[in-house]
Every structure is written in structure tokens, then in C-alpha cells.
Design an enzyme around this catalytic site. Structure first.
Site, PDB file in Angstrom:
ATOM      1  N   SER A  66       0.833  -1.194   0.000  1.00  0.00           N
ATOM      2  CA  SER A  66       0.000   0.000   0.000  1.00  0.00           C
ATOM      3  C   SER A  66       0.868   1.244   0.000  1.00  0.00           C
ATOM      4  O   SER A  66       1.938   1.275   0.612  1.00  0.00           O
ATOM      5  CB  SER A  66      -0.904   0.009   1.240  1.00  0.00           C
ATOM      6  OG  SER A  66      -1.570   1.250   1.367  1.00  0.00           O
ATOM      7  N   TYR A  94      -1.772  -0.483  10.146  1.00  0.00           N
ATOM      8  CA  TYR A  94      -1.724  -1.059   8.800  1.00  0.00           C
ATOM      9  C   TYR A  94      -0.582  -0.437   7.999  1.00  0.00           C
ATOM     10  O   TYR A  94       0.182  -1.138   7.319  1.00  0.00           O
ATOM     11  CB  TYR A  94      -3.065  -0.815   8.108  1.00  0.00           C
ATOM     12  CG  TYR A  94      -3.160  -1.353   6.698  1.00  0.00           C
ATOM     13  CD1 TYR A  94      -3.496  -2.680   6.463  1.00  0.00           C
ATOM     14  CD2 TYR A  94      -2.932  -0.508   5.604  1.00  0.00           C
ATOM     15  CE1 TYR A  94      -3.600  -3.159   5.163  1.00  0.00           C
ATOM     16  CE2 TYR A  94      -3.034  -0.985   4.310  1.00  0.00           C
ATOM     17  CZ  TYR A  94      -3.363  -2.318   4.090  1.00  0.00           C
ATOM     18  OH  TYR A  94      -3.456  -2.792   2.804  1.00  0.00           O
TER      19      TYR A  94
END
Length: 294
Positions: free
Chosen positions: A157, A213
Site C-alpha cells: 500500500s 496497517y
């Protein structure tokens, strides 16, 4: 990780180098991007192993693919559990013997679009960073030595890019590609989790969006870069791919494109011909699903 100057999607493979003997593993593949990647690989004629931590959901996914005339293999795998990784690798070694492509897709997040909680930071780190790391290390001896080269594609990501990190000391360590080590990456993780336990994580320069995350992907990106450098001369390619804002359960069904769209790009990256195959790169798909230089 640096991005490749040339868009890998601008050229098509000059020849189909893979066959039914080419074996790909996709983790976290009972739904979303993982499921779509398995389907795309199977459509292209590869032998594909679909893994999921829930056996019932994994088998349901396999049945759905069989209903489309596609044959894939399944084995339960919880990447956050070292004993599950060991069982999977033992089964895989006995069943297939060698691997050509590994897609580390399995990941979790407990945040939604409007929330930033670190309540489950340990679980997120174990699943998103240590899981892929342990699985990759367990499978490394099984990568096939072949002219086409082995390929590892870590689904990552842009939240884990260095520009999201405001802690100058840690940023300096991660930017030093010559001295970067696994120990330093793990020390960063330890420091983050200690900040979480002490309640100081908001003031220590960690990423501000989906913090746990983002840190897990920050670590995965750094480890991927390290691994790429270590095995560059051994015919093993290691790259990261951010699928962008994709409509999956992790995004609450919101996004600019579908999981099938993202998987199409991911599969093409994983299947690039050897002469175009990079290593140690980070690719990001924009809303148009064209990988762009960062």
C-alpha cells in the site's frame, strides 16, 4: 522501494513463458483481490494454489472457480500462525516440490474510512508483516531454478511509503539501502508496538492514516527491498504492488475500481517476461490502473 521508470504495462510479453507446470501460490485468496488473482492465473493456464485461513470459505471459493470451469488447489493457511505456515509448506513441498510465483496478498485491517485505531496493532503486524516474511523464508528453498526466474509479488500500500513517516530517525534508517538490515526493520516494529502500549504513538511521527496497517506495509516494503537485493543474482524477483483504492471488504466496498481490475494489473506484473522483469521496485495503480512513477 524505487519505482521503475518504464511502465511495465505499456508492452506485452513477446512470448508466453509460463505453462501448466508453472506453480503460483496466492495467500488470502478466498475473496477480493486474492480471489481475482487466482482466477486470472488459472484462466492463463498456470497451476494455482489458493490459500485462506478459513477452510470453509476457501473451499467455497474453489467451488466458485470450478463452476467457471477452472481447476485450482486449496490448502488452509493462516499466515499469522507459524505452525500453520509449517503445515502448509510441508504439504506444498510433498504435493508440488517447487514454486515459481508467490503472491503475498493476505492482510488485515481493523480500521474503516473514518477511523484510526491501533487496538489490534499486534494482530495487524503479525499478519501483514511477519506472516509474509515467515512464509517467504520457508518457501525460498523451493523456488524453481529456471530461465524465467522466480517471482515474489507483495501486495502492499502507498500508506506504507516513506513519505508517510514523520519520524526522522527511523526514516533515515529505512532510506539507507546499503546498511538496512532485517534487525533494523524488526527494531522499528518493536518501537512502534512499544509506543502503542505506552499510548505515545500519535506523537512519535508514525503514519497518520490507518497507522498500524501503514506501519505493517512500511516494514513489508523495506523487507521486500532487502530481499530483492539479497537474491538479485539468484534469478529471484521481488516487487511490491499497491492495487490502489479497490472495492473490497477492507475498504467497505468503496473504491475507484474492482478487484478484477486490480488483479489484471497484478497478474501482468507477476508474469512479465524475464527481459522486462524488475526487482526491488514499488508499483502503484492509479484510478486508471496504470502503474506510475512515485
Amino acid at each position: 522501494m524505487n519505482s521503475k521508470e518504464q511502465d511495465p504495462l505499456s508492452s506485452s510479453p513477446s512470448s508466453r513463458w509460463w505453462s501448466k507446470n508453472t506453480v503460483a501460490i496466492v495467500t488470502g485468496a478466498n475473496k477480493g483481490i486474492g480471489f481475482s488473482l487466482v482466477r486470472r492465473f488459472a484462466e492463463l493456464g498456470l497451476t494455482v494454489v489458493l490459500t485462506a485461513r478459513d477452510s470453509a470459505r476457501g473451499l467455497t471459493a474453489v467451488d466458485a472457480l470450478m463452476a467457471q470451469g477452472l481447476h485450482v488447489h486449496f490448502f488452509r493457511l493462516d499466515v499469522s500462525d507459524p505452525s500453520s505456515i509449517q503445515s502448509f509448506v510441508s504439504w506444498f513441498k510433498e504435493r508440488f516440490g517447487a514454486i515459481d510465483i508467490l503472491v503475498n496478498n493476505a492482510a488485515v485491517s481493523f480500521n474503516d474510512q473514518n477511523e484510526n485505531s491501533v487496538e489490534h496493532a499486534d494482530t495487524v503486524i503479525n499478519t501483514n508483516f511477519y506472516g509474509p516474511k515467515l512464509l517467504t523464508e520457508a518457501l525460498l528453498p523451493l523456488f524453481r531454478i529456471s530461465p524465467s526466474g522466480g517471482r515474489i509479488l507483495n501486495i502492499s500500500s502507498r500508506l506504507g511509503l516513506l513519505n508517510k513517516l514523520e519520524n526522522p530517525k527511523i526514516k533515515e534508517i529505512l532510506e539507507d539501502q546499503e546498511r538496512l538490515s532485517e534487525k533494523q526493520i524488526e527494531n522499528m516494529i518493536t518501537l512502534f508496538l512499544e509506543d502503542v502500549r505506552q499510548g505515545t504513538w500519535k506523537s512519535r511521527g508514525w503514519p497518520k492514516i490507518w497507522t498500524d496497517y501503514a506501519v505493517s506495509k512500511l516494514a513489508l516494503n523495506a523487507y521486500s527491498k532487502l530481499l530483492a537485493k539479497r537474491y538479485e543474482s539468484c534469478g529471484l524477483s521481488v516487487n511490491c504492488f499497491c492495487p490502489g483504492f479497490t472495492r473490497t471488504s477492507m475498504t467497505g466496498g468503496k473504491g475507484t475500481h474492482t478487484a478484477d481490475d486490480a488483479a489484471e494489473v497484478g497478474a501482468r506484473l507477476a508474469l512479465l517476461p524475464l527481459q522486462e522483469l524488475p526487482t526491488g521496485k514499488f508499483y502503484i495503480a492509479r484510478s486508471t490502473l496504470v502503474c506510475s512513477k512515485l
